[in-house]
Design a protein around this motif. Structure first.
Motif, PDB file in Angstrom:
ATOM      1  N   GLU A  74       0.842  -1.201   0.000  1.00 45.68           N
ATOM      2  CA  GLU A  74       0.000   0.000   0.000  1.00 45.68           C
ATOM      3  C   GLU A  74       0.871   1.242   0.000  1.00 45.68           C
ATOM      4  O   GLU A  74       1.884   1.312   0.696  1.00 45.68           O
ATOM      5  CB  GLU A  74      -0.921   0.027   1.220  1.00 45.68           C
ATOM      6  CG  GLU A  74      -1.825   1.249   1.268  1.00 45.68           C
ATOM      7  CD  GLU A  74      -2.731   1.266   2.484  1.00 45.68           C
ATOM      8  OE1 GLU A  74      -3.382   2.299   2.721  1.00 45.68           O
ATOM      9  OE2 GLU A  74      -2.777   0.245   3.213  1.00 45.68           O
TER      10      GLU A  74
ATOM     11  N   PHE B 227      -3.971  10.462  -2.537  1.00 46.83           N
ATOM     12  CA  PHE B 227      -3.715   9.461  -3.568  1.00 46.83           C
ATOM     13  C   PHE B 227      -3.320   8.148  -2.890  1.00 46.83           C
ATOM     14  O   PHE B 227      -2.314   8.081  -2.186  1.00 46.83           O
ATOM     15  CB  PHE B 227      -2.601   9.930  -4.506  1.00 46.83           C
ATOM     16  CG  PHE B 227      -2.345   9.008  -5.657  1.00 46.83           C
ATOM     17  CD1 PHE B 227      -3.201   8.984  -6.752  1.00 46.83           C
ATOM     18  CD2 PHE B 227      -1.253   8.148  -5.657  1.00 46.83           C
ATOM     19  CE1 PHE B 227      -2.970   8.124  -7.820  1.00 46.83           C
ATOM     20  CE2 PHE B 227      -1.018   7.287  -6.717  1.00 46.83           C
ATOM     21  CZ  PHE B 227      -1.877   7.277  -7.801  1.00 46.83           C
ATOM     22  N   ARG B 228      -4.127   7.119  -3.096  1.00 50.05           N
ATOM     23  CA  ARG B 228      -3.884   5.825  -2.456  1.00 50.05           C
ATOM     24  C   ARG B 228      -3.915   4.721  -3.507  1.00 50.05           C
ATOM     25  O   ARG B 228      -4.831   4.648  -4.331  1.00 50.05           O
ATOM     26  CB  ARG B 228      -4.933   5.532  -1.386  1.00 50.05           C
ATOM     27  CG  ARG B 228      -4.802   4.152  -0.735  1.00 50.05           C
ATOM     28  CD  ARG B 228      -5.930   3.895   0.244  1.00 50.05           C
ATOM     29  NE  ARG B 228      -5.847   2.562   0.822  1.00 50.05           N
ATOM     30  CZ  ARG B 228      -6.379   1.470   0.278  1.00 50.05           C
ATOM     31  NH1 ARG B 228      -7.046   1.553  -0.872  1.00 50.05           N
ATOM     32  NH2 ARG B 228      -6.254   0.292   0.879  1.00 50.05           N
ATOM     33  N   THR B 229      -2.906   3.865  -3.477  1.00 49.20           N
ATOM     34  CA  THR B 229      -2.888   2.673  -4.317  1.00 49.20           C
ATOM     35  C   THR B 229      -2.631   1.465  -3.425  1.00 49.20           C
ATOM     36  O   THR B 229      -1.885   1.549  -2.446  1.00 49.20           O
ATOM     37  CB  THR B 229      -1.793   2.744  -5.397  1.00 49.20           C
ATOM     38  OG1 THR B 229      -0.520   2.932  -4.756  1.00 49.20           O
ATOM     39  CG2 THR B 229      -2.049   3.885  -6.360  1.00 49.20           C
TER      40      THR B 229
ATOM     41  N   LEU C 275      -6.336  -5.132  -7.162  1.00 47.59           N
ATOM     42  CA  LEU C 275      -5.747  -3.819  -7.426  1.00 47.59           C
ATOM     43  C   LEU C 275      -6.779  -2.737  -7.149  1.00 47.59           C
ATOM     44  O   LEU C 275      -7.921  -2.831  -7.613  1.00 47.59           O
ATOM     45  CB  LEU C 275      -5.279  -3.710  -8.883  1.00 47.59           C
ATOM     46  CG  LEU C 275      -4.467  -4.877  -9.454  1.00 47.59           C
ATOM     47  CD1 LEU C 275      -4.168  -4.635 -10.928  1.00 47.59           C
ATOM     48  CD2 LEU C 275      -3.170  -5.047  -8.670  1.00 47.59           C
ATOM     49  N   SER C 276      -6.398  -1.700  -6.398  1.00 48.71           N
ATOM     50  CA  SER C 276      -7.331  -0.605  -6.130  1.00 48.71           C
ATOM     51  C   SER C 276      -6.610   0.734  -6.184  1.00 48.71           C
ATOM     52  O   SER C 276      -5.393   0.823  -5.967  1.00 48.71           O
ATOM     53  CB  SER C 276      -8.016  -0.784  -4.774  1.00 48.71           C
ATOM     54  OG  SER C 276      -7.089  -0.688  -3.726  1.00 48.71           O
ATOM     55  N   LEU C 277      -7.402   1.784  -6.466  1.00 47.86           N
ATOM     56  CA  LEU C 277      -6.860   3.125  -6.646  1.00 47.86           C
ATOM     57  C   LEU C 277      -7.901   4.144  -6.191  1.00 47.86           C
ATOM     58  O   LEU C 277      -9.089   4.007  -6.491  1.00 47.86           O
ATOM     59  CB  LEU C 277      -6.510   3.362  -8.117  1.00 47.86           C
ATOM     60  CG  LEU C 277      -6.245   4.799  -8.568  1.00 47.86           C
ATOM     61  CD1 LEU C 277      -4.931   5.292  -7.987  1.00 47.86           C
ATOM     62  CD2 LEU C 277      -6.234   4.901 -10.085  1.00 47.86           C
ATOM     63  N   GLN C 278      -7.443   5.148  -5.449  1.00 54.77           N
ATOM     64  CA  GLN C 278      -8.274   6.287  -5.083  1.00 54.77           C
ATOM     65  C   GLN C 278      -7.444   7.560  -5.233  1.00 54.77           C
ATOM     66  O   GLN C 278      -6.302   7.616  -4.765  1.00 54.77           O
ATOM     67  CB  GLN C 278      -8.761   6.185  -3.631  1.00 54.77           C
ATOM     68  CG  GLN C 278      -9.835   5.139  -3.390  1.00 54.77           C
ATOM     69  CD  GLN C 278     -10.198   5.054  -1.920  1.00 54.77           C
ATOM     70  OE1 GLN C 278      -9.441   4.513  -1.114  1.00 54.77           O
ATOM     71  NE2 GLN C 278     -11.347   5.590  -1.573  1.00 54.77           N
ATOM     72  N   TRP C 279      -8.043   8.559  -5.877  1.00 60.89           N
ATOM     73  CA  TRP C 279      -7.336   9.824  -6.069  1.00 60.89           C
ATOM     74  C   TRP C 279      -8.331  10.974  -5.968  1.00 60.89           C
ATOM     75  O   TRP C 279      -9.441  10.902  -6.506  1.00 60.89           O
ATOM     76  CB  TRP C 279      -6.632   9.858  -7.417  1.00 60.89           C
ATOM     77  CG  TRP C 279      -6.036  11.205  -7.751  1.00 60.89           C
ATOM     78  CD1 TRP C 279      -4.901  11.753  -7.228  1.00 60.89           C
ATOM     79  CD2 TRP C 279      -6.559  12.168  -8.656  1.00 60.89           C
ATOM     80  NE1 TRP C 279      -4.674  13.006  -7.761  1.00 60.89           N
ATOM     81  CE2 TRP C 279      -5.680  13.282  -8.647  1.00 60.89           C
ATOM     82  CE3 TRP C 279      -7.682  12.211  -9.486  1.00 60.89           C
ATOM     83  CZ2 TRP C 279      -5.899  14.416  -9.427  1.00 60.89           C
ATOM     84  CZ3 TRP C 279      -7.904  13.332 -10.266  1.00 60.89           C
ATOM     85  CH2 TRP C 279      -7.008  14.419 -10.234  1.00 60.89           C
TER      86      TRP C 279
ATOM     87  N   PHE D   6     -11.766   6.581  -8.846  1.00 60.23           N
ATOM     88  CA  PHE D   6     -11.591   5.411  -7.993  1.00 60.23           C
ATOM     89  C   PHE D   6     -11.768   4.168  -8.856  1.00 60.23           C
ATOM     90  O   PHE D   6     -12.496   4.178  -9.866  1.00 60.23           O
ATOM     91  CB  PHE D   6     -12.572   5.412  -6.813  1.00 60.23           C
ATOM     92  CG  PHE D   6     -14.018   5.492  -7.212  1.00 60.23           C
ATOM     93  CD1 PHE D   6     -14.798   4.351  -7.358  1.00 60.23           C
ATOM     94  CD2 PHE D   6     -14.623   6.722  -7.425  1.00 60.23           C
ATOM     95  CE1 PHE D   6     -16.128   4.422  -7.713  1.00 60.23           C
ATOM     96  CE2 PHE D   6     -15.966   6.817  -7.788  1.00 60.23           C
ATOM     97  CZ  PHE D   6     -16.721   5.659  -7.928  1.00 60.23           C
TER      98      PHE D   6
ATOM     99  N   ARG E  22     -11.287  -0.474  -8.657  1.00 64.38           N
ATOM    100  CA  ARG E  22     -10.821  -1.710  -8.025  1.00 64.38           C
ATOM    101  C   ARG E  22     -11.077  -2.850  -8.995  1.00 64.38           C
ATOM    102  O   ARG E  22     -12.171  -2.964  -9.563  1.00 64.38           O
ATOM    103  CB  ARG E  22     -11.541  -1.972  -6.703  1.00 64.38           C
ATOM    104  CG  ARG E  22     -10.986  -3.210  -5.955  1.00 64.38           C
ATOM    105  CD  ARG E  22     -11.482  -3.257  -4.538  1.00 64.38           C
ATOM    106  NE  ARG E  22     -10.925  -4.389  -3.810  1.00 64.38           N
ATOM    107  CZ  ARG E  22     -11.627  -5.431  -3.382  1.00 64.38           C
ATOM    108  NH1 ARG E  22     -12.942  -5.485  -3.595  1.00 64.38           N
ATOM    109  NH2 ARG E  22     -11.047  -6.407  -2.721  1.00 64.38           N
TER     110      ARG E  22
ATOM    111  N   THR F 189     -14.727   0.911 -12.124  1.00 61.92           N
ATOM    112  CA  THR F 189     -14.041   2.170 -12.432  1.00 61.92           C
ATOM    113  C   THR F 189     -15.049   3.301 -12.256  1.00 61.92           C
ATOM    114  O   THR F 189     -16.224   3.155 -12.623  1.00 61.92           O
ATOM    115  CB  THR F 189     -13.486   2.203 -13.865  1.00 61.92           C
ATOM    116  OG1 THR F 189     -14.552   1.926 -14.787  1.00 61.92           O
ATOM    117  CG2 THR F 189     -12.381   1.174 -14.051  1.00 61.92           C
TER     118      THR F 189
END
Length: 684
Positions: free
Chosen positions: A494, A512-514, A535-539, A556, A558, A600
């Motif tokens: 993370e 920003f989180r991955t 896999l996940s992403l938040q920005w 965002f 996942r 997405t």
């Protein structure tokens, strides 16, 4: 002859200067006396400015509590313009607490600070009496360190640019303690230590609290220092009536107020000019911007009512003693800068980072109802520095967690943690409740890579999860489905970057989180097949075209890869309160909705500062979820499809001491009809 003439002229100049100086010192000494009153004491600044404008010299200053703070700073060279700027721009909500400065700590410590509104730091050993008040005053001490630069050593207060004295109370003997020398910081801090609120100041056998308990208007102290004329500023309330006392705070301040009446009238009668500022409607804790503006204005209005008296006093002094050079003896700033817009940020390390801490938080929302969380952090040292963080959550979701951190020399702080939680949640699909699931979860997490910085965090390690479904899953038609208990071994990574200026209502910065995980049941495979990549992403970024208006665009996503998807890892959208790890916030949602494995989405939030700590917030989002990666790569655009979802909500939020208070009305394609969401308290 020429040399003799020069000598005679020099002697005449010296005699003339001495005569002027004697004339100055022969005139009556003018003292300013500033009463206590907490936040109401900011009115003293306007009164001091009026005295300056009237052309009167100030030879002595005495004060109590807030009067000691304003008077002490003025006596060492702070101008009224600087003091005005200081009280207007200082974050008093932070200064008058022991909260940790968010600019000095790592992300995880910021999370702790923004979770527990009620907490206490414990001290051991020789630090006696520091816990005798709700607030230890660490941030206030750091502020004094900045404001009193050049005057932090022990000194004689009579030798300051303006002679100064202040008052404290020895709570052991209930006697008045007058400060004429010593450490100025200690004297001012003792004078404003409200009993039960701020920890007392220990000096030998004395335990010092607010001077107002014995002498809230020290005019007698000014007389003892040689004052012939006293100009006083009082910011005193009338004693509350029985109908006025409606809560514990009113009762405490009533008791303190009764004690401050000690010899008060006798001292007020010593004043030659007395300015009694109208402080009705404000308390000692009214440090908000609107209150400070009003109190400064009322101080100026009261001073204006005495303008003729001040000018008459100056003329009387001139008539009796002749004119004096007011510029020569006027107050001169001693600070390195005269910038009236200066703001002072605390840069000293906060000692709370080294102290054991226990905190309490509670919250309510109309989805989960009430919850209470107790947390503690215990730093200690054995062969190397270590720390144990623990928390217990009580409510519909029961949780206990303990994590042991190690701090060796190097860039990482390895940790080993255990978490137990019990969940009872409803899962929705296309707006219809699919099932209710009740389970307990045991988590053991080893994080050998755990690097935490002020704005950035990176961690990686191994995690074990065990799910025990203690009741059958009940589907929408009440069909019972029995699930086998499940075990998972996961590798995780993370990365988190957070430069936002506020935890809940940011106006600048980015988040920003991955996260990458690989879920297995035997370190390699899952159910005799490949493991499950996750896999996940938040920005989110904050854009503020005006000081009150903020736009927050973001994305965002996942993606879960694998043939079979276990229930604990399904994608989920829900409300602002995060109930399960993989949940994304979605406006208009009123519960947890299960969606496909490839998600997405985009969102755009609008935040407007309506008044201090009061916000109007509009949130919008759109997302697409599909069951195959092929549909992501080659999208089929159909806004009427159930795979395309959207939501919007609008509401009001208030940033309170206990956490955000929010109410929203929203709609989303996840569920029919309008949904209302109410939240009170911090998220945990």
């Amino acid at each position: 002859m020429k040399r003799l003439t020069l000598i005679l002229l020099s002697l005449l100049a010296t005699v003339s200067a001495a005569a002027q100086l004697n004339s100055y010192f022969d005139r009556p000494k003018v003292a300013v006396v500033l009463s206590g009153g907490g936040a109401k004491g900011v009115a003293h600044i306007s009164a001091l400015r009026a005295i300056e404008e009237a052309g009167l010299p100030i030879d002595i200053i005495t004060g109590t509590s807030m009067g000691a703070l304003i008077g002490g700073l003025y006596s060492i060279g702070w101008s009224t313009n600087e003091l005005d700027s200081l009280v207007r721009h200082q974050d008093w909500g932070f200064i008058l607490t022991d909260r940790i400065n968010p600019n000095e700590i790592d992300i995880d410590s910021r999370r702790l600070m923004n979770t527990y509104p009620l907490w206490h730091a414990f001290t051991f050993g020789s630090k006696r009496n520091e816990g005798a008040g709700f607030i230890r005053g660490l941030n206030l001490d750091h502020l004094f360190d900045n404001l009193l630069t050049g005057y932090l050593d022990s000194l004689d207060f009579n030798k300051l640019p303006i002679p100064f004295a202040c008052v404290a109370t020895d709570i052991i003997t209930n006697t008045e303690v007058d400060f004429h020398n010593g450490y100025l910081k200690q004297a001012m801090r003792a004078s404003m230590s409200i009993p039960g609120v701020f920890s007392p100041v220990r000096m030998g056998d004395k335990l010092l609290v607010d001077g107002g308990m014995r002498n809230n208007y020290p005019a007698d102290l000014a007389r003892k220092m040689g004052a012939d004329i006293i100009i006083g500023v009082a910011v005193l309330d009338d004693t509350l009536t029985a109908d006025d006392i409606t809560g514990p705070a009113d009762l405490i301040f009533q008791i303190i107020d009764l004690n401050t009446k000690n010899k008060l009238q006798e001292n007020l009668d010593k004043s030659d000019i007395l300015m009694r500022v109208d402080v009705k409607g404000y308390s000692a804790a009214s440090f908000n911007n609107a209150a400070i503006d009003t109190l400064l204005r009322r101080g100026a209005e009261e001073a204006e009512r005495h303008r003729d008296e001040l000018i008459a006093l100056r003329r009387d002094l001139e008539t009796k003693r002749g004119k004096w050079d007011t510029h020569r003896y006027a107050h001169r700033p001693q600070n390195p800068s005269s910038d009236s817009e200066r703001e002072f940020k605390l840069t000293a390390p906060n000692q709370l980072l080294l102290s054991p801490i226990a905190g309490v938080a509670f919250r309510f929302d109309n989805e989960e109802t009430g919850a209470l969380q107790i947390g503690a952090r215990l730093p200690f040292s054995w062969h190397l520095p270590m720390e144990i963080d623990a928390r217990l959550r009580l409510g519909k979701r029961l949780l206990f967690s303990a994590e042991h951190f190690f701090y060796p020399q190097g860039f990482t702080s390895p940790s080993l943690g255990y978490t137990f939680q019990r969940n009872d949640i409803d899962i929705y699909e296309n707006g219809i409740r699919s099932y209710n699931v009740k389970y307990t979860q045991h988590i053991v997490k080893f994080t050998p890579i755990n690097s935490r910085f002020r704005r950035y965090k990176i961690c990686a390690g191994l995690r074990f999860d065990y799910y025990y479904f203690f009741d059958p899953i009940l589907s929408a038609n009440n069909t019972a489905i029995v699930l086998d208990n499940q075990r998972f071994l996961s590798y995780f990574f993370e990365s988190l970057l957070d430069t936002e200026d506020d935890w809940y209502f940011p106006t600048t910065g980015t988040h920003f989180r991955t996260a990458i995980s690989y879920h297995t049941d035997n370190f390699v495979t899952f159910d005799d097949g490949p493991g499950i990549p996750d896999l996940s992403l938040q920005w989110r970024i904050n854009i503020s075209p005006t000081p009150r208006m903020t736009f927050q665009p973001g994305i965002f996503a996942r993606m879960l890869f694998g043939e079979e998807m276990p229930l604990p890892y399904i994608n989920a959208l829900g409300t602002r309160q995060r109930i399960i790890d993989q949940q994304f916030e979605f406006p208009g949602a009123h519960s947890i909705s299960q969606i496909e494995r490839f998600l997405t989405g985009i969102h755009l939030n609008f935040q407007y500062l309506l008044a201090e700590k009061r916000y109007i917030i509009i949130r919008t989002a759109a997302a697409r979820h599909v069951g195959s990666i092929k549909d992501i790569i080659i999208p089929e655009i159909d806004f009427t499809s159930s795979h395309f979802i959207y939501g919007i909500s609008a509401g009001f939020a208030y940033s309170s001491f206990l956490g955000p208070i929010e109410g929203h009305i929203g709609y989303s394609s996840l569920s029919p009809g309008l949904n209302f969401y109410l939240n009170i308290g911090h998220s945990f």
